[in-house]
Design a protein around this motif. Structure first.
Motif, mmCIF file in Angstrom:
data_model
loop_
_atom_site.group_PDB
_atom_site.id
_atom_site.type_symbol
_atom_site.label_atom_id
_atom_site.label_comp_id
_atom_site.label_asym_id
_atom_site.label_seq_id
_atom_site.Cartn_x
_atom_site.Cartn_y
_atom_site.Cartn_z
ATOM 1 N N SER A 159 0.831 -1.213 0.000
ATOM 2 C CA SER A 159 0.000 0.000 0.000
ATOM 3 C C SER A 159 0.861 1.257 0.000
ATOM 4 C CB SER A 159 -0.911 0.033 1.226
ATOM 5 O OG SER A 159 -1.805 -1.026 1.190
ATOM 6 N N TRP A 160 1.883 1.254 0.844
ATOM 7 C CA TRP A 160 2.748 2.435 0.928
ATOM 8 C C TRP A 160 3.544 2.634 -0.358
ATOM 9 C CZ3 TRP A 160 2.175 5.968 4.517
ATOM 10 C CH2 TRP A 160 1.511 5.597 5.687
ATOM 11 N N VAL A 161 4.087 1.553 -0.885
ATOM 12 C CA VAL A 161 4.891 1.656 -2.109
ATOM 13 C C VAL A 161 4.020 2.116 -3.285
ATOM 14 C CG1 VAL A 161 6.222 0.327 -3.800
ATOM 15 C CG2 VAL A 161 6.623 -0.007 -1.366
ATOM 16 N N LEU A 162 2.857 1.485 -3.470
ATOM 17 C CA LEU A 162 1.984 1.869 -4.579
ATOM 18 C C LEU A 162 1.442 3.287 -4.396
ATOM 19 C CD1 LEU A 162 0.016 -1.411 -5.345
ATOM 20 C CD2 LEU A 162 1.767 -0.308 -6.731
ATOM 21 N N GLY A 163 1.157 3.676 -3.155
ATOM 22 C CA GLY A 163 0.706 5.048 -2.915
ATOM 23 C C GLY A 163 1.775 6.062 -3.282
ATOM 24 N N LEU A 164 3.005 5.792 -2.903
ATOM 25 C CA LEU A 164 4.119 6.689 -3.245
ATOM 26 C C LEU A 164 4.334 6.736 -4.756
ATOM 27 C CD1 LEU A 164 6.400 8.485 -2.150
ATOM 28 C CD2 LEU A 164 7.837 6.442 -2.105
ATOM 29 N N VAL A 165 4.294 5.578 -5.402
ATOM 30 C CA VAL A 165 4.457 5.528 -6.859
ATOM 31 C C VAL A 165 3.320 6.286 -7.545
ATOM 32 C CG1 VAL A 165 4.384 3.971 -8.852
ATOM 33 C CG2 VAL A 165 5.836 3.430 -6.908
ATOM 34 N N ALA A 166 2.091 6.126 -7.052
ATOM 35 C CA ALA A 166 0.952 6.824 -7.654
ATOM 36 C C ALA A 166 1.103 8.333 -7.519
ATOM 37 C CB ALA A 166 -0.354 6.360 -7.006
ATOM 38 N N VAL A 167 1.518 8.794 -6.338
ATOM 39 C CA VAL A 167 1.700 10.237 -6.142
ATOM 40 C C VAL A 167 2.807 10.772 -7.049
ATOM 41 C CG1 VAL A 167 2.511 11.946 -4.469
ATOM 42 C CG2 VAL A 167 0.749 10.332 -3.834
ATOM 43 N N PRO A 218 4.089 13.099 -14.052
ATOM 44 C CA PRO A 218 4.560 12.623 -15.361
ATOM 45 C C PRO A 218 3.435 12.184 -16.291
ATOM 46 C CG PRO A 218 5.910 11.683 -13.642
ATOM 47 C CD PRO A 218 4.780 12.401 -12.961
ATOM 48 N N LEU A 219 2.377 11.598 -15.733
ATOM 49 C CA LEU A 219 1.242 11.198 -16.571
ATOM 50 C C LEU A 219 0.577 12.404 -17.208
ATOM 51 C CD1 LEU A 219 -0.660 8.948 -17.590
ATOM 52 C CD2 LEU A 219 -2.040 9.376 -15.571
ATOM 53 N N VAL A 248 0.829 2.206 -14.704
ATOM 54 C CA VAL A 248 1.374 2.218 -13.348
ATOM 55 C C VAL A 248 0.383 2.878 -12.394
ATOM 56 C CG1 VAL A 248 3.185 3.238 -11.905
ATOM 57 C CG2 VAL A 248 3.785 2.103 -14.030
ATOM 58 N N LEU A 249 -0.229 3.963 -12.840
ATOM 59 C CA LEU A 249 -1.191 4.667 -11.994
ATOM 60 C C LEU A 249 -2.445 3.829 -11.753
ATOM 61 C CD1 LEU A 249 -1.384 7.352 -10.543
ATOM 62 C CD2 LEU A 249 -2.569 8.274 -12.515
ATOM 63 N N ALA A 250 -2.761 2.907 -12.653
ATOM 64 C CA ALA A 250 -3.937 2.051 -12.486
ATOM 65 C C ALA A 250 -3.733 0.997 -11.400
ATOM 66 C CB ALA A 250 -4.275 1.373 -13.809
ATOM 67 N N TYR A 254 -5.329 -2.069 -6.337
ATOM 68 C CA TYR A 254 -4.850 -2.670 -5.097
ATOM 69 C C TYR A 254 -5.729 -2.240 -3.908
ATOM 70 C CZ TYR A 254 -1.934 -4.045 -1.227
ATOM 71 O OH TYR A 254 -1.481 -4.606 -0.061
ATOM 72 N N LEU A 255 -6.137 -0.976 -3.873
ATOM 73 C CA LEU A 255 -7.018 -0.524 -2.797
ATOM 74 C C LEU A 255 -8.348 -1.272 -2.819
ATOM 75 C CD1 LEU A 255 -6.421 3.327 -2.675
ATOM 76 C CD2 LEU A 255 -5.564 1.577 -1.126
ATOM 77 N N ALA A 256 -8.860 -1.539 -4.010
ATOM 78 C CA ALA A 256 -10.106 -2.297 -4.120
ATOM 79 C C ALA A 256 -9.914 -3.732 -3.625
ATOM 80 C CB ALA A 256 -10.599 -2.294 -5.567
ATOM 81 N N VAL A 257 -8.761 -4.316 -3.903
ATOM 82 C CA VAL A 257 -8.472 -5.674 -3.433
ATOM 83 C C VAL A 257 -8.367 -5.688 -1.907
ATOM 84 C CG1 VAL A 257 -6.701 -7.486 -3.389
ATOM 85 C CG2 VAL A 257 -7.418 -6.498 -5.552
#
Length: 166
Positions: free
Chosen positions: A13-21, A26-27, A140-142, A147-150
């Motif tokens: 959760s933390w890694v994906l949240g940081l990557v999403a932010v 860039p997106l 990547v943003l998807a 993951y949050l839904a899972v």
């Protein structure tokens, strides 16, 4: 009775949240460049007109609407397929072969969506590396909302707290 899903690791959760932010800017920038690159390829633009100051042509309006709509459809489909892929991998009631088949179907769906996206955006954008950067950033943003839904699905499948105490 056991849980329906294996517990997803907390650190993801933390890694994906940081990557999403870090991926949102860039997106947006690459989406801007996809549209700008597409602006340079309008075939019905008069030759004496500066592309920055001409009125929009019908082809330009069609292209902008297609890029916008297909971007939203691509992202939502990617979120859904990644969500289904994660659910298939974490489902404790499925056998290894069932997980493998579900994962293969999700990956095939993602491949089909990527192919359609390249075919849709390709005619308007001169350099495919811009489309590749845009699609990779959106993919990547998807991962984060999927993951949050899972995680939500996992916590919903847990028995109520009062049943555990009794």
């Amino acid at each position: 009775m056991g849980a329906r899903f294996h517990r997803p690791p907390e650190w993801i959760s933390w890694v994906l949240g940081l990557v999403a932010v870090l991926d949102i800017l860039p997106l947006l920038v690459t989406a801007f460049f996809v549209v700008i690159a597409a602006e340079n390829h309008v075939s019905d633009l008069p030759s004496d007109c500066d592309p920055d100051h001409c009125s929009a042509t019908p082809e330009q309006n069609s292209r902008d609407l297609t890029i916008m709509c297909w971007s939203v459809v691509f992202w939502l489909a990617a979120v859904y397929l990644i969500y289904r892929l994660l659910l298939a991998c974490l489902d404790a009631h499925r056998t290894c072969n069932e997980r493998l088949i579900a994962a293969a179907l999700c990956v095939a769906g993602l491949a089909a969506i990527l192919t359609i996206t390249y075919r849709t955006l390709g005619p308007w954008v001169q350099h495919n590396d811009v489309i590749t950067a845009y699609v990779a950033a959106a993919l990547v943003l998807a991962c984060f909302p999927a993951y949050l839904a899972v995680r939500h699905q996992y916590f919903e499948s847990l028995p109520p707290q009062s049943a555990e105490r009794a």
